[in-house]
Scaffold this active site. Structure first.
Site, mmCIF file in Angstrom:
data_model
loop_
_atom_site.group_PDB
_atom_site.id
_atom_site.type_symbol
_atom_site.label_atom_id
_atom_site.label_comp_id
_atom_site.label_asym_id
_atom_site.label_seq_id
_atom_site.Cartn_x
_atom_site.Cartn_y
_atom_site.Cartn_z
ATOM 1 C CG ASP A 94 3.565 13.241 -47.752
ATOM 2 O OD1 ASP A 94 4.741 13.497 -47.424
ATOM 3 O OD2 ASP A 94 3.150 12.081 -47.919
ATOM 4 C CG PHE A 152 4.289 -2.869 -50.342
ATOM 5 C CD1 PHE A 152 3.120 -2.253 -49.943
ATOM 6 C CD2 PHE A 152 5.494 -2.288 -49.988
ATOM 7 C CE1 PHE A 152 3.140 -1.093 -49.187
ATOM 8 C CE2 PHE A 152 5.534 -1.118 -49.242
ATOM 9 C CZ PHE A 152 4.345 -0.524 -48.838
ATOM 10 C CE1 TYR A 160 10.462 10.454 -21.259
ATOM 11 C CE2 TYR A 160 9.168 12.412 -20.762
ATOM 12 C CZ TYR A 160 9.240 11.099 -21.223
ATOM 13 O OH TYR A 160 8.112 10.464 -21.658
ATOM 14 N NE ARG A 174 5.830 2.530 -53.706
ATOM 15 C CZ ARG A 174 5.633 1.919 -52.531
ATOM 16 N NH1 ARG A 174 5.016 0.779 -52.456
ATOM 17 N NH2 ARG A 174 6.057 2.465 -51.425
ATOM 18 C CE LYS A 202 10.721 8.215 -47.447
ATOM 19 N NZ LYS A 202 9.356 8.318 -47.004
ATOM 20 C CG PHE A 236 2.992 7.381 -49.615
ATOM 21 C CD1 PHE A 236 3.918 6.995 -50.575
ATOM 22 C CD2 PHE A 236 3.238 7.040 -48.294
ATOM 23 C CE1 PHE A 236 5.060 6.293 -50.216
ATOM 24 C CE2 PHE A 236 4.383 6.332 -47.929
ATOM 25 C CZ PHE A 236 5.294 5.954 -48.897
ATOM 26 C CB THR A 237 1.707 2.659 -48.869
ATOM 27 O OG1 THR A 237 2.930 3.274 -48.447
ATOM 28 C CG2 THR A 237 1.922 2.098 -50.272
HETATM 29 C C1 LIG Z 1 8.150 7.696 -46.762
HETATM 30 C C2 LIG Z 1 6.914 8.465 -46.997
HETATM 31 C C3 LIG Z 1 5.924 8.596 -46.006
HETATM 32 C C4 LIG Z 1 5.989 7.872 -44.682
HETATM 33 O O1 LIG Z 1 7.090 8.199 -43.945
HETATM 34 P P1 LIG Z 1 7.912 7.141 -43.027
HETATM 35 O O2 LIG Z 1 9.015 7.956 -42.470
HETATM 36 O O3 LIG Z 1 8.357 6.022 -43.904
HETATM 37 O O4 LIG Z 1 6.965 6.648 -41.974
HETATM 38 C C5 LIG Z 1 4.818 9.394 -46.289
HETATM 39 N N1 LIG Z 1 4.683 9.986 -47.488
HETATM 40 C C6 LIG Z 1 5.590 9.856 -48.468
HETATM 41 C C7 LIG Z 1 5.379 10.543 -49.772
HETATM 42 C C8 LIG Z 1 6.727 9.090 -48.259
HETATM 43 O O5 LIG Z 1 7.624 8.947 -49.246
#
Ligand SMILES: *Cc1c(COP(=O)(O)O)cnc(C)c1O
Length: 460
Positions: A219, A452, A76, A386, A262, A128-129
Site C-alpha cells: 500500500d 466514521f 476512450y 481515528r 496523497k 487501513f479502513t
Molecule cells: C487513502 C488510503 C487508501 C484508500 O485510498 P482512496 O484513494 O481514499 O480510495 C488506502 N490506504 C491508505 C493507507 C490510505 O491512506
C-alpha cells in the site's frame, strides 16, 4: 559568543493563486456542528476555516500539473496520458504493469478479488479502513503483525511501521503459507500515526516471504514520506536521494495499490501495479467491470497526466523536506503547549492522544470524536477521529476497541502556511485549558460500512 543560525524548512515554491476562506463566528460553528451530528465528516467545507480532515485529494497542484490538465487526451482507448503514467510508474517505482483506477479503494477491490479466496488470512502492518474491508469482502481475514511499539502513542521507536516477523511466522505456522495470498505492507502507516517501516525490516520481510512463496503487496499511498524518514533515520541512507530510496522500497515488494490523492499530489486518482503478468491479465479484465477500460480505469486522460507529473514532483528531496518539516513544526508547537501527541511526529499529520487529553471520558463516550468536535467549535479547524468510531465492528458485529484513540490533524500538501500552523496549535491549547469541563458523546445513527464517515452523535 559566536552566533549560530538556524535554517528553516522553507517551501521550494511560491504562491501564484489563492483561495479565499470564509471566517465564521462561534455561534455559527456551534450550529453547524450540531447539524452535522458532531461528525466533522458531515460539516460543509464552506463552514470550515483550516481543513485538516484529510491529506487525501487536498494537495495544491503545481502550475505544471495544471498545464498537464490541458494536455488531456480524452480518447476512450489508448490515451497518451495513460502511457505517460505507465512510464512514470515504471521509472519512479519500478513496477512493470499498471492498472489505473478512480482512487485507491478501486485498486484494493480489484486486487483483493484476484488474490484472496474465502478462508484466506492477510497479515499486515496495521489495518487501513478500506483496505481491510476489501480483504474481508473477498472472504479474507486481516491479521495485525505490526510491532507492539506501534500501539503505544508514547513509544519513540523510529520505525513504528515495522513488521514483527515473529508474529508473521506464527501466522504462517498456524494457517500454512497456502492460506496467505500476500502480506499487506503499508509504507508510512496511516493508522499508526504516519509512521515508517525501515528498509532493513522490509528486506528481512522480503527474504522471509520469498522463502515461503508469499507475495508482498505494497500500500504505497505514502511511500515518499516513508522514504524521507529512511533518509533521515536509517544508517547508510543519509546520502541516498529520496528518489533512489522510493525505488528500493518498491523493489522489496511484488505489487502495489496506490491512492494518488496523497503523496502523488493530485485531487483524484489511483492505480494498481504488479510485476506478475497473470495478475495483470486478470486485473486488466476486472477493471473493465468496476472502473473503466484498462487504459483509463475511471480517470479522465487529464487526471492521468496530472498524476504522472505529480509522481515526479513528489520524489524531489526539497519538496519532501518542506512537507514533513511543516508537519514537524506543528507537532513541536503543540508539544510546547503540553498537548499529548503521538511520538515520533508522523509524516502526514500530527495525531493527538485523545485518551490522555480527555482521561475522564471512557472509550464508549468517544473521546476522539468529542475532541474533534470541540476543536471545530473553538476555531473552525476541522480534524477527524481515528479511534473506536473508525475501528468499526468485526464480522460478528462486536465493536473493535483499538488501543489508540486519536484525533488526526492531517496537513494537506503545499496548501497552508506556518501562521496557519500556529493558529491550529493555539486553538488546541485553548481546548486543552478547558478539557476538564468537556463531556462526551453518544452515537445516535450508525451506518453499516465505514461508520466514521456518516455516523451521527449527540452531546451527553
Ligand atoms: C487513502 C488510503 C487508501 C484508500 O485510498 P482512496 O484513494 O481514499 O480510495 C488506502 N490506504 C491508505 C493507507 C490510505 O491512506
Amino acid at each position: 559568543m559566536k552566533a549560530t543560525y538556524k535554517r528553516s524548512w522553507a517551501e521550494p515554491y511560491k504562491i501564484k493563486m489563492v483561495e479565499l476562506l470564509k471566517m465564521s463566528t462561534k455561534p455559527q460553528r456551534l450550529k453547524a456542528i450540531r447539524e452535522a451530528g458532531y461528525n466533522t465528516f458531515l460539516l460543509r467545507s464552506d463552514d470550515v476555516y483550516i481543513d485538516l480532515l484529510t491529506d487525501s485529494g487536498t494537495s495544491a497542484m503545481s502550475d505544471r500539473q495544471w498545464a498537464g490538465l490541458m494536455l488531456g487526451d480524452e480518447a476512450y482507448a489508448g490515451s497518451k496520458n495513460y502511457y505517460h503514467l505507465e512510464a512514470a510508474v515504471q521509472q519512479y517505482y519500478g513496477y512493470k504493469y499498471l492498472i489505473p483506477t478512480h482512487q485507491g479503494r478501486g485498486a484494493e477491490n480489484i486486487l483483493s478479488k484476484i488474490l484472496i479466496k474465502p478462508g484466506d488470512v492477510v497479515p499486515g502492518n496495521m489495518y487501513f479502513t478500506t483496505t481491510r474491508l476489501h480483504q474481508e469482502l473477498a472472504g479474507g481475514t486481516f491479521a495485525d503483525i505490526i510491532i507492539d511499539e506501534a500501539h503505544d502513542p508514547l513509544n519513540e521507536h523510529p520505525f513504528k511501521g515495522n513488521v514483527d516477523l515473529n508474529k508473521l511466522d506464527a501466522i504462517v505456522q498456524k494457517y500454512g503459507a497456502e492460506k496467505i495470498p500476500y502480506v499487506s505492507i503499508a509504507t508510512n502507516v496511516n493508522m499508526a500515526g504516519g509512521q515508517p517501516i525501515s528498509m532493513q525490516n522490509l528486506k528481512e520481510l522480503h527474504a522471509y516471504t520469498r522463502k515461503h512463496g508469499i507475495r508482498v503487496i505494497h500500500d504505497m499511498t505514502r511511500v515518499v514520506e516513508n522514504a524521507y524518514f529512511i533518509q533521515k533515520r536509517e544508517d547508510g541512507y543519509e546520502k541516498k536521494s529520496i528518489r533512489e530510496i522510493v525505488k528500493e522500497i518498491c523493489s522489496c515488494t511484488d505489487g502495489a495499490t496506490m491512492s494518488a490523492k496523497k503523496d502523488a499530489l493530485v485531487n483524484i486518482g489511483g492505480f494498481m501495479a504488479t510485476n506478475e503478468w497473470e495478475v495483470f491479465e486478470e486485473a486488466r479484465n476486472l477493471v473493465v467491470v468496476y472502473e473503466g477500460l484498462h487504459t483509463y480505469g475511471g480517470l479522465a486522460g487529464r487526471d492521468m497526466e496530472a498524476i504522472a507529473i505529480g509522481i515526479a514532483e513528489s520524489v524531489d528531496d526539497h519538496h519532501q523536506h518542506a512537507r514533513v518539516g511543516q508537519v514537524e513544526y506543528l507537532g513541536h508547537t503543540m508539544e510546547s503547549y503540553g498537548i499529548p501527541i503521538v511520538k515520533p511526529i508522523g509524516g502526514h499529520g500530527v495525531f493527538v492522544d485523545a485518551r490522555a487529553f480527555l482521561p475522564h471520558l471512557s472509550q464508549d463516550e468517544f473521546p476522539a470524536q468529542t475532541l474533534a468536535a470541540e476543536l471545530y467549535i473553538d476555531s473552525g479547524v476541522r480534524t477527524m477521529e481515528r479511534g473506536i468510531v473508525s475501528a468499526g465492528r468485526d464480522a460478528q458485529g462486536r465493536n473493535y476497541y483499538p488501543k489508540l484513540e486519536l484525533v488526526r490533524f492531517t496537513i494537506p500538501r503545499r496548501v497552508y502556511t506556518q501562521a496557519h500552523m500556529d493558529v491550529i496549535a493555539e486553538s488546541t491549547a485553548a481546548v486543552y485549558a478547558r478539557r476538564k469541563r468537556i463531556k462526551g458523546l453518544k452515537m445516535v445513527y450508525e451506518p453499516k460500512y465505514l461508520r466514521f464517515f456518516q455516523a451521527r452523535f449527540e452531546r451527553l
